[in-house]
Scaffold this active site. Sequence first.
Site, PDB file in Angstrom:
ATOM      1  N   HIS A 158       0.722  -1.250   0.096  1.00  0.00           N
ATOM      2  CA  HIS A 158      -0.024   0.078  -0.080  1.00  0.00           C
ATOM      3  C   HIS A 158       0.928   1.341   0.028  1.00  0.00           C
ATOM      4  O   HIS A 158       2.075   1.118   0.317  1.00  0.00           O
ATOM      5  CB  HIS A 158      -0.978   0.081   1.183  1.00  0.00           C
ATOM      6  CG  HIS A 158      -0.445  -0.083   2.445  1.00  0.00           C
ATOM      7  ND1 HIS A 158       0.521  -1.001   3.041  1.00  0.00           N
ATOM      8  CD2 HIS A 158      -0.087   1.203   3.147  1.00  0.00           C
ATOM      9  CE1 HIS A 158       1.037  -0.279   4.222  1.00  0.00           C
ATOM     10  NE2 HIS A 158       0.639   0.790   4.414  1.00  0.00           N
ATOM     11  N   ASP A 169       0.544   4.901   1.649  1.00  0.00           N
ATOM     12  CA  ASP A 169      -0.082   5.638   2.919  1.00  0.00           C
ATOM     13  C   ASP A 169      -1.105   6.614   2.759  1.00  0.00           C
ATOM     14  O   ASP A 169      -0.769   7.452   1.543  1.00  0.00           O
ATOM     15  CB  ASP A 169       0.894   6.292   3.891  1.00  0.00           C
ATOM     16  CG  ASP A 169       1.586   5.127   4.754  1.00  0.00           C
ATOM     17  OD1 ASP A 169       1.328   4.044   4.856  1.00  0.00           O
ATOM     18  OD2 ASP A 169       2.615   5.306   5.507  1.00  0.00           O
ATOM     19  N   HIS A 192       4.598   0.309   0.125  1.00  0.00           N
ATOM     20  CA  HIS A 192       5.489  -0.785   1.015  1.00  0.00           C
ATOM     21  C   HIS A 192       4.612  -1.671   1.641  1.00  0.00           C
ATOM     22  O   HIS A 192       3.356  -1.742   1.627  1.00  0.00           O
ATOM     23  CB  HIS A 192       6.235   0.342   2.374  1.00  0.00           C
ATOM     24  CG  HIS A 192       5.250   0.854   3.013  1.00  0.00           C
ATOM     25  ND1 HIS A 192       4.617   2.342   2.475  1.00  0.00           N
ATOM     26  CD2 HIS A 192       4.558   0.972   4.322  1.00  0.00           C
ATOM     27  CE1 HIS A 192       3.572   2.790   3.288  1.00  0.00           C
ATOM     28  NE2 HIS A 192       3.642   1.913   4.524  1.00  0.00           N
ATOM     29  N   ARG A 244       5.637   6.344  13.942  1.00  0.00           N
ATOM     30  CA  ARG A 244       5.760   6.963  12.464  1.00  0.00           C
ATOM     31  C   ARG A 244       5.196   8.329  12.718  1.00  0.00           C
ATOM     32  O   ARG A 244       4.462   8.608  13.169  1.00  0.00           O
ATOM     33  CB  ARG A 244       4.965   6.095  11.509  1.00  0.00           C
ATOM     34  CG  ARG A 244       5.248   6.623  10.125  1.00  0.00           C
ATOM     35  CD  ARG A 244       3.961   6.055   9.121  1.00  0.00           C
ATOM     36  NE  ARG A 244       2.738   6.595   9.290  1.00  0.00           N
ATOM     37  CZ  ARG A 244       1.519   5.899   9.277  1.00  0.00           C
ATOM     38  NH1 ARG A 244       1.375   4.839   8.596  1.00  0.00           N
ATOM     39  NH2 ARG A 244       0.328   6.613   9.156  1.00  0.00           N
TER      40      ARG A 244
END
Length: 312
Positions: free
Chosen positions: A138, A140, A288, A303
Site C-alpha cells: 500500500h 499511505d 511498502h 511513525r
Amino acid sequence: MTVTSTAPAALLRTARVPGDGIYEGPRVLRRLPDGWEERPYELFEVVPQARTIGAEIRGVDLARPLTSALRAELDRALLEWKVLFFRAQHLTSDQQRAFALNWGELETNPLLAAGSGEDVVRFAKGGGATPTFENVWHTDVTFRERPALGAVLQLREVPPSGGDTLWADMAAAYDNLPREVRERVDGARAVHDFIPGFARFYGPERLAPFQEVFPPVEHPVVRVHPVTGRRMLFVNASFTTHITGLDRDESDRLLRLLFQQAHVPEYQVRFRWRPGDVAFWDNRATQHYAVNDYGAHRRVAERVAVVGDRPF
C-alpha cells in the site's frame, strides 16, 4: 544441385498462461529520471541496498538539527533513492518529529493509535494487538485529497526474527508496463476510499463516524512526481476501489493487474530492522509492505508523516 528438405515443419501444441499478470523477461531498471544530473554526496556516505530503490545513509546524526546544506543533500538522496535507512539513531519522539518537520507540516491520523502526540502514530504488535497494515502492499493515506509526502518510521522494539519491511519503486513499475497498458492508464483516474483498508481491522461502529471526514477522492492512476517529473503508478490494494468510467468487471481486472506490479522483486528493497533504526521514504513514489511473520513476539514502531500535495 539444389536439395529440398522434406522434413515436416515443427509443430507445437497450443499452450498459454493466463494474461493480465506479471510479465516475464528483462526489466527496465532506471533509478533516475531522464536528464537528471547525478552528483556525488559530500556530507554523508550513501550505501545502495538495491538497484533502483533504497540506500543506507552513514555519517548523519538525526538527533541534531539539520543545516540547510545537509537538509538539501538528504532531500536529493530521497528523490534519487526513494527510501533512506539510518541505523541505530534511537531518537526520542520529539527528535523524530523535528527531523520530519524539515520537509513540512506533520499530518495526524485519527484512525490509528497515537504515540506521544497526535501527529505520532504508534504501531505496537504482538500479544494480541490489532495487526493493522501488515501483509499488504500500500501507499499511505491515498484516501486523502493530499496524501502524505513521506514518512519517518523508527523501530523501538524488534522481534528476534522477522518483521522486515519492503518498499517498491512505482516508477519502475510504470516503466515496465506493456505499451498497451500504459496507453490505457495514462490520463485515467481512480477512486480511493479509507473503508476497504480499515474494514479489515475495525467494525462499522468504529469507521462510520469518519465517513464524512474522509469522503472518497479521485487521483490519477499514473501520477507525476512534483519534483523529479517521473511517472508512477498510484493505485494500491488497500484504498483504490475502482477506475472512473469503467464498468466494475473491467475496472477490477485492470486494477488487479496494476496492483500486482509492486510484487516484482526487481523493483523492491527489503530492510531488516534493528532497534533504533529509522526509515524515511517518499510516499509519492513508493508502496511498502510490513511483513507479519513474527508470531507473538513484540514489534513496536512509531511513525510521523509529512503532509503532501494534491497528485496530478
